[in-house]
Every structure is written in C-alpha cells, then in structure tokens.
Design an enzyme around this catalytic site. Structure first.
Site, mmCIF file in Angstrom:
data_model
loop_
_atom_site.group_PDB
_atom_site.id
_atom_site.type_symbol
_atom_site.label_atom_id
_atom_site.label_comp_id
_atom_site.label_asym_id
_atom_site.label_seq_id
_atom_site.Cartn_x
_atom_site.Cartn_y
_atom_site.Cartn_z
ATOM 1 N N VAL A 71 71.731 24.293 -28.582
ATOM 2 C CA VAL A 71 71.907 23.929 -29.988
ATOM 3 C C VAL A 71 71.289 25.038 -30.836
ATOM 4 O O VAL A 71 70.154 25.453 -30.607
ATOM 5 C CB VAL A 71 71.258 22.558 -30.301
ATOM 6 C CG1 VAL A 71 71.262 22.293 -31.795
ATOM 7 C CG2 VAL A 71 71.998 21.447 -29.577
ATOM 8 N N GLY A 116 66.660 27.708 -32.069
ATOM 9 C CA GLY A 116 67.641 27.178 -31.120
ATOM 10 C C GLY A 116 66.910 26.532 -29.957
ATOM 11 O O GLY A 116 65.700 26.733 -29.786
ATOM 12 N N LYS A 117 67.596 25.757 -29.183
ATOM 13 C CA LYS A 117 66.987 25.152 -27.984
ATOM 14 C C LYS A 117 68.092 24.642 -27.083
ATOM 15 O O LYS A 117 69.201 24.371 -27.541
ATOM 16 C CB LYS A 117 66.090 23.984 -28.382
ATOM 17 C CG LYS A 117 65.055 23.619 -27.342
ATOM 18 C CD LYS A 117 63.841 24.507 -27.465
ATOM 19 C CE LYS A 117 62.725 24.087 -26.546
ATOM 20 N NZ LYS A 117 61.465 24.716 -26.949
ATOM 21 N N GLY A 118 67.787 24.480 -25.816
ATOM 22 C CA GLY A 118 68.816 23.969 -24.919
ATOM 23 C C GLY A 118 68.247 23.639 -23.568
ATOM 24 O O GLY A 118 67.026 23.522 -23.402
#
Ligand code: NAD
Length: 432
Positions: A71, A116-118
């Site tokens: 994301v 962001g991160k995921g």
C-alpha cells in the site's frame, strides 16, 4: 502452552481497528492545526493499493498460492518508504494503517520520503529457508515496477530481515537490463552490510528507541541506572532497545514474544537471553533464569518503562489500567490504541509515540539509501553519531511543541508531521 498453541493464539488476535486507530489520531491532530479540508481529503486515503497473488513451488513439489500487499499512502515529500511484514495478520487494513503511519513518520523525521507498507499473509515458521527465499523472490517479481529505488523502497519489518532484503535486491536487480543492474541496489534498505547495507542499520531502530527514552529521562532529570523495563517482542527492535538500555544501567525484568512471557525482578541478562533464543528456534520459552508468567499478566509487571516492540493494538482499554510503567516507549507501530492511550494519559503515564520513538529505523534506511545512491561506504561510529544528532533534533522538536501547545507527545508529533505535508501541497498546488 505449547509453541504451536501459542502461535494459534497469536493468529486470533484482532488487528481490525488499526485503520480506525490511525484515522482517529490523524483527525484529532488535523482538527488541532485546522488542516486545509482539501488536504485532509487527500491524506485520508491511500494513493495506491497493490494486491498480488503468486504461485511458489514448495520443497515437496506442491505449489502454494500466496497473497502479498503493498500500500502506497502518500508521496508528496518523496518516494514511498516502509517495511514488508510476513505474518498471518497481514491484510489490506493492516497495510493501509501501517502505510499511513510511515507517511507521518518520514515527514516528522524531515526525510524526503512518503509512506508505504506491505507484506505477505503467512506464518513463516511453517516454511523452510529455501521456501522463504522463493516466496520472497516471487513476491518481488510480482511487485515488479510498483517498487523501485526512486519510487517505493521497502525495508525489513516483522519476520523479515537483512536476508529477506538481500533476496529482494538481488531479484529486482537481476530483472533489470544489464546496464541498470548495480545502479538499483537502493531499491530496498536494511540489506546485509556486505551487500550494500549500512553499518548499524540492524540496530538503528532499537538504538532510536533507547535514545528516545534517554532524551525523555534527561528532560525529567532522571537517571536510567537501576530503572526496570519490560519488552514485548524480542526481535530486531526489542533486542537492540534492551541491549542499549542495559548498557546504560537499566534492568530488563520481563519479556514477551510470540511464544510466551517470562519475568525475573532481579534482572534478565540481555545477551544471555539472546544466546538462548538463538539456540531455541528464536523463542524465549523455558529460559532457565526467569519464571514463566501468563500472557495476560505481562503488562502488569512491576517496572518503570514499558517497550512494546511487537505488533499493533497490544495496549488497549483491557490492560491500560494494569500498566505499572510511568513511560511507554513505542518500538512497534501502533501498539497503543486510542482507548488505551486515553486511560494512560489520564493516569499520567507518558507515551513516546511510535512515529517518533521508532523512527531511527527509517532514518538509518535513509542513510543506507544515500550511501548506495552516492557510491559511498559509511563507518559505524559515523552512522551512530549522525543518528543521535538527527533523533535528538526530532525529539526536541516534538517535546517543545507539546509543551508550547499543551499537547500530548503523539498529537504534537502528528501536528508537526502533517503541517510539513500540508506546506508541500500548498506550495505546489494540485495537478492539473
Ligand atoms: P521481528 O520480527 O524482528 O520481531 C518481532 C518480535 O515480536 C518477535 O520476538 C516475535 O516473537 C514477537 N511477537 C510477534 N507476535 C507477538 C505477540 N502477539 N505477542 C508478543 N510478541 C510477539 O520484528 P521487528 O523488526 O523487531 O519489528 C517489531 C515492531 O517494530 C513492529 O511493529 C515493526 O513494525 C516495528 N518497527 C520495526 C522497524 C525495523 O527497523 N525493524 C522499524 C520501525 C518499526
């Protein structure tokens, strides 16, 4: 409880609500600074949400399908930046919330990054090292040009480490045209020092947690020698924070990880516990020089400082009343929910918020990115000195603003972070 039963217990824990939590924190700060309504709209949603399903061959020849997320919340200040997590609780809600926290964190730290991160929804204990390598490489391939050194730069998070980043960098570089390969090393940070990683990146987050506690104690004229502390999560962040606090004279009295909880009010030697976990599949369970305690009793342990350094939503209205510590230093992202925080603040407990307290990691990542981009090699002492200077500036900025505006430290940190992004939008306008 057996190891397997403890992991099942972990899986059941609610992560729903992380998004509610980050939105409540954001809206409360946005109200305080009278954030422009258009910018509030932009920051309330994520820019991009990438969901990939990909097949991986297992050691026994079977194929398993995995679901991975990335994301990208906001990039007004620079490329998206944030970790990748391998855990059963990873889903789109968790990735969105964690991506938003990254936007505030990079802005507060004054870095040229967005958030962001995921991650992948999986329990890594179920897979061999070679399966984890293939999963990581296939995930990187599936993300393709959604990541990139000037676009979106992943880093390690829960259950990922420098080895994971080395596989990612190698896969990304191997799939570029030959002339571009080596120039793309900074597609991820947190790599091993021998493969473009930064000396000291391994300890940067935990060192930052320790420094935040030290700076907080200095403001209170408090000496850390003999102060008792507890750590939830004895991984990268928890271990290094404990390592530096112990060196400063503080005493570790309880630890909780995914498998169990232990206590010894006389003190648990940090390096001894680390050696034990290395020989015990990464777990603190049955450590001989401490007593096993119930999972639910962990936060009620007698101590001065509590460091949640595992997952989100751990300190809630269910346990905030039991906490004995006078300081919570948030090593994890989102460990305290809004209801839990209200109770703690009413009780006069101080909280050094995640976006400040654990920002040493992303600052270290920024230094690694610069090092790769400029073809330089930095020394450990240089990195540690730069980190301390940068984190002291951030801490003082948040502390002073919270005093001037009579705000708790989290709201102060959010206000400063959001104002910087607001200014960028106001100066640039909205395309077209
Ligand atoms: P890690 O995988 O190295 O360690 C995680 C630790 O948490 C392990 O000891 C694990 O057993 C424990 N744990 C997992 N589930 C638990 C549960 N339900 N109860 C108690 N303990 C549990 O991960 P890490 O890199 O140390 O990350 C920890 C936290 O710090 C995460 O919230 C992460 O987002 C945050 N963080 C990490 C970094 C970084 O640089 N690694 C930077 C900023 C923030």
């Amino acid at each position: 409880m057996t190891l397997v039963a403890e992991i099942k217990e972990t899986k059941k824990q609610p992560v729903r609500g992380m998004m509610d939590n980050v939105m409540e924190q954001f809206n409360s700060a946005a109200d305080k600074i009278h954030l422009h309504p258009n910018i509030r709209k932009i920051l309330s949603i994520t820019n991009n949400e990438i969901v990939v399903n990909f097949p991986v061959k297992m050691d026994n020849g079977d194929v398993e399908i995995f679901r991975g997320y990335r994301v990208q919340h906001n990039n007004a200040l620079g490329p998206y930046k944030g970790g990748l997590r391998y855990h059963p609780t990873v889903d789109i809600d968790a990735a969105r919330a964690l991506a938003m926290w990254m936007t505030w964190k990079t802005s507060l730290a004054g870095l040229p990054y967005g958030g962001g991160k995921g991650g992948i929804q999986l329990d890594p204990t179920k897979y061999s090292q070679s399966e984890l390598e293939r999963i990581t490489r296939r995930f990187t391939f599936a993300l393709a040009d959604n990541i990139g050194p000037e676009h979106d730069i992943p880093a390690p998070d829960v259950n990922t480490n420098s080895q994971t980043m080395a596989w990612m960098a190698d896969t990304y570089m191997s799939t570029r045209p030959p002339a571009e390969r080596t120039a793309n090393q900074h597609v991820v940070t947190g790599k091993p020092a021998g493969s473009g990683g930064l000396e000291g990146r391994d300890r940067a987050t935990g060192y930052g947690v320790f420094l935040s506690i030290k700076f907080w104690a200095e403001k209170k004229d408090m000496c850390l020698t003999g102060k008792k502390f507890i750590v939830q999560g004895f991984g990268n962040v928890g271990y290094w924070a404990a390592h530096f606090l112990e060196k400063e004279g503080a005493v570790l009295v309880a630890v909780q990880d995914a498998f169990g909880s232990i206590e010894n009010q006389q003190g648990i030697m940090v390096e001894d516990l680390l050696d034990y976990t290395k020989a015990n599949k990464g777990s603190i369970v049955d450590y001989p020089r401490a007593t096993h305690i119930k999972k639910s009793d962990f936060f009620a342990t007698n101590c001065d400082i509590c460091i949640p350094a595992a997952l989100g939503n751990q300190i809630t209205s269910e346990n905030a009343l039991q906490i004995n510590a006078t300081l919570i230093a948030e090593g994890a992202n989102g460990p305290t929910n809004v209801e839990g925080e209200k109770i703690l603040l009413e009780r006069g407990v101080s909280i050094i918020p995640d976006i400040l307290c654990n920002s040493g990691g992303v600052v270290g990542s920024y230094y690694e990115w610069l090092q790769n981009r400029n073809g330089e090699l930095w020394q450990l002492d240089e990195v540690m000195a730069k980190l301390e200077k940068k984190l002291r500036e951030s801490f003082n900025k948040v502390h002073d603003y919270s005093e001037e505006e009579n705000l708790d430290m989290r709201t102060a940190a959010y206000c400063l972070a959001i104002k910087r992004i607001e200014r960028a939008y106001i100066e640039r306008g909205i395309f077209p």
